[in-house]
Structures are given as structure tokens and as C-alpha cells.
Write an enzyme that holds these catalytic residues in place. Structure first.
Site, PDB file in Angstrom:
ATOM      1  N   LYS A   1      62.627  51.411 112.992  1.00  0.00           N
ATOM      2  CA  LYS A   1      61.434  50.784 112.414  1.00  0.00           C
ATOM      3  C   LYS A   1      61.818  49.859 111.260  1.00  0.00           C
ATOM      4  CE  LYS A   1      58.976  53.308 109.305  1.00  0.00           C
ATOM      5  NZ  LYS A   1      58.895  52.596 108.009  1.00  0.00           N
ATOM      6  N   ASN A   2      62.617  50.377 110.336  1.00  0.00           N
ATOM      7  CA  ASN A   2      62.916  49.600 109.124  1.00  0.00           C
ATOM      8  C   ASN A   2      63.801  48.388 109.395  1.00  0.00           C
ATOM      9  OD1 ASN A   2      61.395  51.384 107.729  1.00  0.00           O
ATOM     10  ND2 ASN A   2      63.051  52.300 106.548  1.00  0.00           N
TER      11      ASN A   2
ATOM     12  N   CYS B   1      51.112  54.617  96.571  1.00  0.00           N
ATOM     13  CA  CYS B   1      51.955  55.238  97.580  1.00  0.00           C
ATOM     14  C   CYS B   1      52.020  56.718  97.276  1.00  0.00           C
ATOM     15  CB  CYS B   1      53.327  54.597  97.494  1.00  0.00           C
ATOM     16  SG  CYS B   1      54.540  55.447  98.445  1.00  0.00           S
TER      17      CYS B   1
ATOM     18  N   ARG C   1      55.979  52.362  93.395  1.00  0.00           N
ATOM     19  CA  ARG C   1      56.933  51.542  94.155  1.00  0.00           C
ATOM     20  C   ARG C   1      56.565  50.094  93.895  1.00  0.00           C
ATOM     21  NH1 ARG C   1      57.221  53.474 100.223  1.00  0.00           N
ATOM     22  NH2 ARG C   1      59.213  52.393 100.225  1.00  0.00           N
TER      23      ARG C   1
ATOM     24  N   ARG D   1      53.801  56.987 112.100  1.00  0.00           N
ATOM     25  CA  ARG D   1      54.249  55.708 111.539  1.00  0.00           C
ATOM     26  C   ARG D   1      55.726  55.474 111.814  1.00  0.00           C
ATOM     27  NH1 ARG D   1      54.039  55.488 105.666  1.00  0.00           N
ATOM     28  NH2 ARG D   1      55.279  53.722 106.272  1.00  0.00           N
TER      29      ARG D   1
ATOM     30  N   ASP E   1      65.778  58.480 102.390  1.00  0.00           N
ATOM     31  CA  ASP E   1      64.913  58.799 103.531  1.00  0.00           C
ATOM     32  C   ASP E   1      65.349  60.065 104.282  1.00  0.00           C
ATOM     33  OD1 ASP E   1      63.275  56.699 102.979  1.00  0.00           O
ATOM     34  OD2 ASP E   1      64.014  55.388 104.564  1.00  0.00           O
TER      35      ASP E   1
HETATM   36  C1  UD1 Z   1      63.004  50.653 101.835  1.00  0.00           C
HETATM   37  C2  UD1 Z   1      62.656  51.485 103.039  1.00  0.00           C
HETATM   38  C3  UD1 Z   1      62.364  52.916 102.613  1.00  0.00           C
HETATM   39  C4  UD1 Z   1      63.528  53.470 101.801  1.00  0.00           C
HETATM   40  C5  UD1 Z   1      63.914  52.529 100.663  1.00  0.00           C
HETATM   41  C6  UD1 Z   1      65.182  52.945  99.927  1.00  0.00           C
HETATM   42  C7  UD1 Z   1      61.586  49.950 104.564  1.00  0.00           C
HETATM   43  C8  UD1 Z   1      60.318  49.482 105.199  1.00  0.00           C
HETATM   44  N1  UD1 Z   1      61.457  50.926 103.669  1.00  0.00           N
HETATM   45  O1  UD1 Z   1      61.881  50.657 100.966  1.00  0.00           O
HETATM   46  O2  UD1 Z   1      62.155  53.697 103.782  1.00  0.00           O
HETATM   47  O3  UD1 Z   1      63.177  54.717 101.249  1.00  0.00           O
HETATM   48  O4  UD1 Z   1      64.145  51.196 101.174  1.00  0.00           O
HETATM   49  O5  UD1 Z   1      66.259  52.990 100.813  1.00  0.00           O
HETATM   50  O6  UD1 Z   1      62.654  49.491 104.905  1.00  0.00           O
HETATM   51  N2  UD1 Z   1      62.057  48.687  92.921  1.00  0.00           N
HETATM   52  C9  UD1 Z   1      61.572  48.113  91.783  1.00  0.00           C
HETATM   53  N3  UD1 Z   1      60.948  46.905  91.856  1.00  0.00           N
HETATM   54  C10 UD1 Z   1      60.803  46.235  93.040  1.00  0.00           C
HETATM   55  C11 UD1 Z   1      61.312  46.818  94.222  1.00  0.00           C
HETATM   56  C12 UD1 Z   1      61.940  48.059  94.140  1.00  0.00           C
HETATM   57  O7  UD1 Z   1      61.697  48.686  90.686  1.00  0.00           O
HETATM   58  O8  UD1 Z   1      60.241  45.128  93.035  1.00  0.00           O
HETATM   59  C13 UD1 Z   1      62.740  50.006  92.875  1.00  0.00           C
HETATM   60  C14 UD1 Z   1      61.985  51.094  93.595  1.00  0.00           C
HETATM   61  O9  UD1 Z   1      60.988  51.669  92.790  1.00  0.00           O
HETATM   62  C15 UD1 Z   1      63.123  52.060  93.915  1.00  0.00           C
HETATM   63  C16 UD1 Z   1      64.320  51.135  94.166  1.00  0.00           C
HETATM   64  O10 UD1 Z   1      63.954  49.886  93.595  1.00  0.00           O
HETATM   65  O11 UD1 Z   1      63.399  52.876  92.816  1.00  0.00           O
HETATM   66  C17 UD1 Z   1      64.674  50.916  95.618  1.00  0.00           C
HETATM   67  O12 UD1 Z   1      63.518  50.562  96.361  1.00  0.00           O
HETATM   68  P1  UD1 Z   1      63.581  49.567  97.596  1.00  0.00           P
HETATM   69  O13 UD1 Z   1      64.993  49.500  98.076  1.00  0.00           O
HETATM   70  O14 UD1 Z   1      62.921  48.302  97.233  1.00  0.00           O
HETATM   71  O15 UD1 Z   1      62.693  50.291  98.675  1.00  0.00           O
HETATM   72  P2  UD1 Z   1      61.796  49.621  99.782  1.00  0.00           P
HETATM   73  O16 UD1 Z   1      62.403  48.336 100.223  1.00  0.00           O
HETATM   74  O17 UD1 Z   1      60.369  49.612  99.344  1.00  0.00           O
END
Ligand code: UD1
Length: 423
Positions: free
Chosen positions: A22-23, A118, A123, A400, A308
Site C-alpha cells: 500500500k505505502n 490521527c 502527525r 485499509r 509499522d
Molecule cells: C509513513 C508511512 C507510515 C509510517 C511512517 C514512518 C505511508 C502512507 N505512511 O508515514 O505507515 O509509519 O512513514 O515510517 O507511507 N514529521 C514532522 N513533520 C512533518 C512530517 C513528519 O514532524 O511535516 C515527523 C512525524 O511526526 C514523525 C516523523 O516525522 O515523527 C516521521 O514521519 P513520516 O516519515 O513523515 O511518516 P509518514 O510519511 O506520515
């Protein structure tokens, strides 16, 4: 709303085919919008998040054809005219926020709803937005929407992600490949989903240096062409079933169609529990040990232990002989499954971003509630080793992200039924 009724304990024995990721699929689908001709993606799973994103794409005017039988998704961006991703869809799935990078990159403007709250802590998307501003895009927030526009050609610049973020890396790539003269993302995510996106964009004609490293440099090209590409096998589903194969002393599972090279340190970590893990090409065999050893883990960015799989690992540790700790350094608040496992008899408590687990505790049936995708599957894993009949409520979270979960588990000996929870 559906629930699972799971009768346990049951050892799991047999073969499970791994589905497409999915991701990994979602960024490829967003990238398809950047092409000037249709893109075809193979091995796309039939999951609620994929259907949601199909609808997000359709809202813009893109033509989306999903052949569910073969898992082939074709996206034709020719008639896109509505450059928005509305709240009603984005709130269902955070990854819809990739529309910001895709629409801004291709059309120079976008209006995309901020993702809502969330189930597991904050997030934010601040890095996505700051990175695009650094690139040179104009961005404003209005009534819950991000409204963005850009010149045809932007200078670009350098943006360092802190912390590293999968989603922000993806969004910044999507935004920059057709726009930024030169744009460098530092501390970029190296997760396989990002690498696959980089390869797809390169095949479409993009110029990206540093693929697979934490420094990605994009140099703009005028056009991208649609491609045909194979989506990756789901590494989180793979890890989940590897854990399932280790939890009951009589379990032995063979997983086919996996990509072991995308599992980082996970197979080695699982071996430390005493489980046998044998890798042969795209096939992984896991045999449970007579006695599971406790193994503490900390989540890290790739190739470290994935957040995950954190909930599934804690669940397995309730069945290990001894004490262990599971610390999430990516998401500090991702422990909503803990009180549910305690209802089943687990001995565990959360302190800051660590769950302390004392094993082995026999688990006994109860009604438990899914709170998010990975938490839900952990409750299913627990229910399959628990004595008696466990109801796992609100399994829409599972739909999902886990394709045909009950069929796959039933075929290897799980006793799991889907029923209407309100009937
Ligand atoms: C993706 C995955 C999710 C997985 C995560 C971490 C998808 C659809 N989802 O989520 O399943 O758990 O990677 O491997 O692929 N952060 C910020 N600011 C931002 C963006 C992120 O502070 O603008 C922080 C988040 O709070 C978190 C860290 O960065 O602590 C990593 O998050 P991120 O890698 O962005 O996760 P997702 O891409 O949302």
C-alpha cells in the site's frame, strides 16, 4: 461495521502469498499525475486506502481504471482540470496529502486539505510545507486548506528534513521534478517506498541524483512520460506474517512473493527470539521456537526496525519468556493497542515512548477494539494465540492496509470469521 471473531489458540502452518505494498503504491499513483501519458502500475493491492486514493485522483478529472483481478491500475492524467483534494477524502487518509506535491509540480497550483487528526498522536505536515516554500512555492493556509502556487521554473535550493520524513521526501520529490532548477533534500528518507518512487520518476524522465541515499538532488526536466511499473511487495505485511509465524510454538509459515532485501535488519532481529528464518529468493520461511526469547527493540528509520511493526512485535513479546522493552523513536504515542492487549491478559505498561512487557502471559479471550491499522492486526495476532473466542471490533482499520487478511489466515489454520458487529 464489521468485526472479527477469532477462536484460539491455533498454530499457523502453510503458505501465505504477500500482496503488493500500500505505502509503495500510493506515491506511484501520485507520480502518475506528473506524466503526459497514462501510467500503469502492476501488483496494486485491493485495499480501502487504494480505493480512497483512486477517488482522490478521480476528483481532479484523472481517469483511473483498476482491474482488481490482476491488480493492474492505469491512471491517465490527460483531463485533469480540478486542482484540489477535498477534506472529505483527505481526512480518510493522510497520504492524500501527496496531491499537494503532484498538483503543484505538474500544474503550478493546488488546493489540498490539511490532513485531520490521527489516532496516534500528532502527525504534522510542517516539513512538507516548509520544504516547498524553500523550493520557492507560494503557500498559504486558509480554512483548513493549503493553497499553493508556483512559477513555471523555481530556483530550488537546499532543504534539510528534521526529522527525516517519508511523506515529506515524497511530496518534495513530486513537487520539484518538473519545477526546480536544482533542489536538494538533505536527511531524505531512504525507505524502499521512496527509492521505488525515485526509480519510477527517473524512468518517467526525471533527473534525480543520490537515489537510495539521504541526499537527493533534483534537476528539473520539461516533461515526464507515463510508464509501466511493478509495485513492490508489502514489507510491513511480510513482517507481520513473519511475527505471526513465530508466536505459537507449533507455527511454521512460508511467505511467497516477498522482497527480503527490503526488510532491513528485521529478519536478524526475529532470529534473536529463537525463531528460524530462512530466506530463499522471494520466499521466506519462519518456524517458531519452542520457547520465544525476549528481544527489546527501538524503532528507527530504514533500515532500522520499522515503527509499522512495533505493535506486532510488542504483541509477540507478551508470549516470550522474560522481560522486554519496545521503544518507538519515530512516533512517541503509538501505543493505543496496549490497554486492549492488557484486556486479553498481557502484562505490559507504557512509560513515555516505551512499553515494558513481562512474559510469558497466557492470553484469554475478550472483546477488544481496533484503534488504528497496525494496532488492529496486533489484536488479531494476539487473538490467535488467546484461549477462547475473541471479538476484534472496528476492523475497518484493517481493511485499509491488509489485503484478504481473514482468507490468508484461515488458509493456514487460523479460525477467523468476519461478522457484522452491530447485528
Ligand atoms: C509513513 C508511512 C507510515 C509510517 C511512517 C514512518 C505511508 C502512507 N505512511 O508515514 O505507515 O509509519 O512513514 O515510517 O507511507 N514529521 C514532522 N513533520 C512533518 C512530517 C513528519 O514532524 O511535516 C515527523 C512525524 O511526526 C514523525 C516523523 O516525522 O515523527 C516521521 O514521519 P513520516 O516519515 O513523515 O511518516 P509518514 O510519511 O506520515
Amino acid at each position: 461495521m464489521d468485526k472479527f471473531v477469532i477462536e484460539g489458540p491455533t498454530p499457523l502452518q502453510g503458505t501465505i502469498p504477500i500482496s503488493g505494498s500500500k505505502n509503495a503504491a500510493l506515491p506511484l499513483m501520485a507520480a502518475a499525475l506528473l506524466g503526459n501519458s497514462p501510467t500503469t502500475i502492476h501488483n496494486v493491492p485491493k485495499l480501502r486506502d487504494i480505493y480512497t486514493f483512486n477517488n482522490v485522483l478521480r476528483v481532479t478529472g484523472a481517469r483511473v481504471d483498476f482491474d482488481e483481478e490482476s491488480g493492474t491500475l492505469t491512471i491517465d492524467p490527460a483531463n485533469i482540470s480540478f486542482l484540489e483534494a477535498p477534506y472529505e477524502l483527505v481526512r480518510k487518509m493522510r497520504a492524500s496529502f501527496y496531491m499537494l506535491g503532484a498538483l503543484l509540480g505538474k500544474y503550478g497550483e493546488a488546493k489540498v486539505s490539511l490532513p485531520g487528526g490521527c489516532a496516534w498522536g500528532p502527525r504534522p505536515v510542517d516539513l512538507h510545507i516548509e520544504g516547498m516554500k524553500t523550493m520557492g512555492a507560494n503557500i498559504e493556509l486558509e480554512q483548513g486548506y493549503v493553497i499553493a502556487n508556483t512559477e513555471k521554473v523555481l530556483d530550488g535550493g537546499i532543504y534539510e528534513l528534521d526529522p527525516s520524513s517519508v511523506g515529506a521526501t515524497i511530496n518534495l520529490l513530486l513537487a520539484s521534478v518538473l519545477r526546480a532548477s536544482e533542489f536538494t533534500i538533505k536527511n531524505a528518507a531512504k525507505e524502499p517506498d521512496v527509492v521505488l518512487l525515485c526509480k519510477a520518476l527517473s524512468n518517467m524522465g526525471a533527473e534525480i541524483d543520490g537515489i537510495g541515499t539521504d541526499t537527493l538532488t533534483v534537476r528539473r526536466v520539461d516533461t515526464l512520460t507515463g510508464i509501466e511499473i511493478d509495485n513492490a511487495p508489502d514489507r510491513i505485511e511480510t513482517g507481520t506474517f513473519m511475527i505471526a509465524g513465530a508466536m505459537h510454538p507449533k507455527s511454521e509459515l512460508t511467505l511467497t512473493g516477498a522482497d527480503p532485501s527490503e526488510l532491513g535488519a528485521f529478519p536478524e532481529t526475529l532470529r534473536k527470539t529463537g525463531a528460524e528464518v530462512e530466506i530463499n529468493g522471494s520466499t521466506i520461511r519462519v518456524k517458531a521456537p519452542d520457547t520465544l526469547k525476549p528481544v527489546s527493540i527501538k524503532t528507527r528509520t530504514y533500515p532500522g526496525f520499522p515503527t509499522d511493526l512495533q505493535a506486532q512485535w510488542s504483541t509477540m513479546m507478551t508470549q516470550a519468556e522474560g522481560d522486554s522493552k519496545v521503544t518507538d523513536t519515530i512516533y512517541y504515542d503509538r501505543f493505543s493497542y496496549v490497554p486492549e492487549l492488557v484486556r486479553l491478559g498481557a502484562d505490559m505498561n507504557v512509560e513515555k515512548n516505551t512499553v515494558h512487557i513481562s512474559g510469558k502471559t497466557p492470553l484469554k479471550s475478550a472483546s477488544v477494539m481496533s484503534t488504528d491499522l497496525r494496532a488492529s492486526v496486533s489484536l488479531v495476532l494476539a487473538a490467535m494465540v488467546a484461549e477462547g473466542s475473541t471479538d476484534v471490533l472496528r476492523i475497518y482499520h484493517l481493511d485499509r492496509g491488509y489485503e484478504d487478511l481473514e482468507e490468508k489466515l484461515s488458509r493456514v489454520g487460523g479460525n477467523i470469521k468476519r461478522l457484522d458487529q452491530d447485528a
